[in-house]
Design an enzyme around this catalytic site. Structure first.
Site, mmCIF file in Angstrom:
data_model
loop_
_atom_site.group_PDB
_atom_site.id
_atom_site.type_symbol
_atom_site.label_atom_id
_atom_site.label_comp_id
_atom_site.label_asym_id
_atom_site.label_seq_id
_atom_site.Cartn_x
_atom_site.Cartn_y
_atom_site.Cartn_z
ATOM 1 N N GLN A 315 28.881 -12.179 -67.365
ATOM 2 C CA GLN A 315 28.615 -10.976 -67.075
ATOM 3 C C GLN A 315 29.107 -10.553 -65.805
ATOM 4 O OE1 GLN A 315 24.182 -12.062 -66.894
ATOM 5 N NE2 GLN A 315 24.172 -11.342 -64.619
ATOM 6 N N GLY A 342 24.172 -7.819 -37.628
ATOM 7 C CA GLY A 342 23.160 -8.928 -37.024
ATOM 8 C C GLY A 342 23.806 -9.467 -36.004
ATOM 9 N N TRP A 343 23.175 -10.606 -35.418
ATOM 10 C CA TRP A 343 23.294 -11.166 -34.242
ATOM 11 C C TRP A 343 24.698 -12.005 -34.209
ATOM 12 C CZ3 TRP A 343 21.655 -11.618 -29.322
ATOM 13 C CH2 TRP A 343 22.101 -12.588 -28.723
ATOM 14 N N ASP A 380 22.969 0.501 -43.476
ATOM 15 C CA ASP A 380 22.565 0.272 -42.117
ATOM 16 C C ASP A 380 23.191 -0.710 -41.318
ATOM 17 O OD1 ASP A 380 19.723 -0.101 -40.531
ATOM 18 O OD2 ASP A 380 20.222 -2.236 -40.957
ATOM 19 N N GLU A 384 24.615 -5.542 -32.231
ATOM 20 C CA GLU A 384 23.969 -6.166 -31.318
ATOM 21 C C GLU A 384 24.712 -6.749 -29.929
ATOM 22 O OE1 GLU A 384 20.940 -9.042 -32.683
ATOM 23 O OE2 GLU A 384 20.456 -7.554 -34.274
ATOM 24 N N TYR A 385 25.280 -5.809 -29.063
ATOM 25 C CA TYR A 385 24.728 -4.555 -28.758
ATOM 26 C C TYR A 385 25.881 -3.725 -28.307
ATOM 27 C CZ TYR A 385 20.479 -6.977 -28.898
ATOM 28 O OH TYR A 385 19.245 -7.845 -29.523
ATOM 29 N N THR A 451 11.712 -4.072 -32.063
ATOM 30 C CA THR A 451 10.406 -4.260 -31.229
ATOM 31 C C THR A 451 9.798 -5.711 -31.246
ATOM 32 O OG1 THR A 451 9.488 -3.063 -32.356
ATOM 33 C CG2 THR A 451 10.002 -2.109 -30.671
ATOM 34 N N TYR A 452 10.617 -6.802 -30.925
ATOM 35 C CA TYR A 452 10.226 -8.219 -31.112
ATOM 36 C C TYR A 452 11.285 -8.910 -30.588
ATOM 37 C CZ TYR A 452 13.100 -7.140 -35.565
ATOM 38 O OH TYR A 452 13.915 -6.624 -36.218
ATOM 39 N N TRP A 590 10.964 -7.791 -40.035
ATOM 40 C CA TRP A 590 12.208 -9.163 -40.202
ATOM 41 C C TRP A 590 11.300 -10.481 -40.518
ATOM 42 C CZ3 TRP A 590 17.161 -9.677 -40.870
ATOM 43 C CH2 TRP A 590 17.709 -10.852 -40.726
#
Length: 610
Positions: A315, A342-343, A380, A384-385, A451-452, A590
């Site tokens: 497939q 991501g990090w 998305d 960072e950062y 916010t973590y 997350w």
């Protein structure tokens, strides 16, 4: 210090050994016992760049109210992002002044600030409060105030906010910040020459002025005033949204044995509005596949598949992408975004920022690949950062993020979602102040402020603190490291509330060697975790170390010598009330595999938002 909002993208295959540079001053000499001293060192050095820190110590017999460190760097070496201090630059001369919360030092007390730089050089001619950093010499007395800011003007307004800008002041040593006044009341303190004043009333006239200040506490005369009348329309916050966005980690299909089918069997799929698939890579200035096997090649048997149908060898699409396609057929309103960076993979954004249009083109071609174009509803970005330090340091400049998001919006158009996870560092002069997040907001559907991870066992000796505090509290280790301050600062900068979501961690962070039950205790290191020391899933912690108290809207637990903080269904419901009161677009978390098999935490988010 902690890196608010940071998270691991993938488990690193190996750790690179970083050379630790010799300290500029490893210890003050005996003659400095009655002086303010400073010791600076490189904490990491990879040849073309470095991270460093300076520790200011008050060796006098009385308290001091502020401090200022100055030094020169050789040509070819520069410092970009700074945390826990403010920075001004004149040529090769750098001035670092205390933040609003760490200027006062009692006799014998110390404080530190950190920074990221590029180039091979290091400080020379270090002084602190006008004297040599080793305590020799006599401090200078800076009594000269900065010049008054000029050209104050309004750049935009709504029914509840006014955006202002002005021309920079000059000073004999260096301007460290500006205070904006609404009439006689101080409305904001900023380090740059722009500010957005929110919380105003509709169709009301206001008069604003600005004053500059330096590290010695000298304040300029007020600027000329500017009068602005807010627009018509109701005050207050917009109606709160009901978005529930969960991250699915592509590597979870391995050791964690968490698959797309688990999203369905846990009941989470019916409660989600969006899934962020994490992470695609960013390399060579382009978007790239993160893990091809997990993404589109891994074959699923009938019992592992969302719809009970096994994959075949021939497939065209298998893996998690095909399973997400099947999940969307069961839930037609569910949207999926592909998250990049991501990090671990944010280091590639610096090159991408050099040609945003080419980057956007590569991302669009990958997300809209005919093999899986129907799976994804947008992109998305998790950088960072921008213009700051994460796993590596970026020096793309304050406009780089805005330019990147503008290019993505232009390429993806209005029919696709374009979102971004952003820093939650609301400290004075922190990551939020070095990038134009308000300017980028016009191009995104929403931001996910992380916010973590405000606090954790990267500070091995503590103090213990909740990694995701909703509000500040007495004894919090760093001002501005909490969700309420993060949301308030983004709104003050001009980011609309309905483009902000509240972040929730489905995990806890912990220390070992702790004797104190409440926050603020000392520790000896990171508590053991299933996959990484200092971090553990909620589904494990709820049984291993049940909550024993709450602080600042989140839970903590003391079990034996271990101390953990994490969110529970109860604290999540409190955070959802905050999100609704603030008029936010909803909440994100997350990540999915940290929840219980019955989806306790996502149920609390969904029911809390209503």
């Amino acid at each position: 210090m902690s890196r608010p909002g940071g998270r691991r993208a993938i488990a690193l295959a190996g750790a690179a050994t970083l050379a630790v540079a010799t300290a500029l001053l490893t210890a003050p000499p005996a003659s400095s016992a009655q002086a303010v001293t400073a010791a600076c060192k490189k904490t990491s050095d990879w040849g073309t760049g470095f991270e460093g820190s300076c520790t200011i110590t008050n060796g006098t017999g009385t308290s001091i109210g502020n401090w200022k460190l100055e030094a020169d760097l050789p040509s070819g070496t520069s410092i970009g992002n700074v945390w826990d201090a403010t920075k001004t630059v004149s040529g090769n001369h750098y001035t670092f002044a205390n933040a609003s919360w760490n200027g006062t030092l009692a006799a014998g007390a110390s404080t530190s600030f950190g920074f990221g730089g590029s180039g091979p050089g290091w400080f020379t001619g270090c002084t602190v409060n006008g004297a040599a950093c080793d305590g020799s010499g006599t401090p200078q007395n800076d009594t000269e105030a900065p010049s008054a800011p000029s050209g104050l003007r309004s750049t935009g307004k709504t029914a509840t906010s006014v955006s202002l800008t002005w021309n920079a002041s000059t000073d004999n040593v260096g301007v460290t910040g500006y205070d904006v006044y609404n009439g006689a009341a101080k409305a904001a303190s900023v380090t740059g020459t722009t500010a957005t004043i929110s919380g105003l009333s509709a169709k009301t006239a206001y008069t604003f002025t600005v004053k500059a200040r330096d590290a010695a506490g000298n304040t300029s005369p007020a600027s000329g005033g500017v009068s602005v009348t807010t627009d018509e329309g109701g005050g207050g916050n917009p109606t709160a949204g009901d978005k529930v966005i969960g991250y699915f980690a592509e590597w979870g299909v391995y050791q964690r044995n968490y698959h797309v089918k688990n999203i369905e069997t846990s009941g989470s799929a019916a409660k989600l509005t969006h899934i962020n698939y994490a992470f695609g890579n960013v390399t060579g200035g382009k978007c790239a596949i993160g893990d091809g096997y997990a993404d589109y090649d891994k074959a699923y048997t009938a019992d592992q598949s969302v719809d009970g149908v096994a994959d075949t060898w021939d497939q065209p699409l298998r893996g998690s992408f095909n399973q997400l396609r099947k999940l969307k057929k069961l839930h037609p309103n569910l949207k999926v975004l592909w998250s990049f960076g991501g990090w671990t993979w944010s280091g590639g954004f610096g090159q991408a920022a050099q040609n945003p249009a080419a980057f956007a083109e590569s991302c669009y071609n990958l997300v809209e690949d005919p093999r899986w174009a129907d799976v994804f509803d947008g992109i998305d970005i998790d950088w960072e950062y921008p213009n700051a330090c994460g796993l590596s340091c970026d020096t793309s400049g304050p406009a780089a993020f805005k330019n990147l998001m503008s290019a993505l919006r232009s390429k993806f158009g209005s029919n696709n979602l374009v979102t971004a996870a952003i820093t939650a560092d609301a400290s004075d002069g922190g990551k939020m102040d070095v990038t134009d997040y308000a300017g980028a907001a016009q191009y995104v559907d929403w931001f996910n402020p992380m916010t973590y991870d405000y606090f954790g066992a990267w500070d091995a000796q503590g103090p213990t603190a909740p990694h995701s505090p909703l509000t500040s509290y007495t004894g919090i280790p760093h001002a501005g490291f909490n969700s309420a301050d993060t949301i308030a600062k983004l709104k003050a900068k001009g980011v609309p509330a309905n483009k902000l979501l509240l972040g929730i961690g489905f995990y806890g962070r912990g220390w070992t060697g702790v004797t104190q039950s409440g926050p603020g205790g000392t520790a000896t290191g990171a508590a053991p975790g299933t996959y990484e020391a200092g971090i553990e899933d909620y589904k494990v912690l709820k049984g291993k170390c049940p909550a024993t108290g709450t602080v600042a809207g989140t839970a903590y637990a003391k079990c034996g010598s271990e101390w953990w903080s994490y969110d529970t269904p109860s604290t999540i419901r409190g955070k959802m009330s905050f999100a609704k009161d603030q008029g936010l677009a909803g909440a994100f978390f997350w990540e999915l595999s940290g929840d219980t098999t019955g989806g306790e935490l996502i149920t609390a988010i969904r029911s809390g938002l209503g």
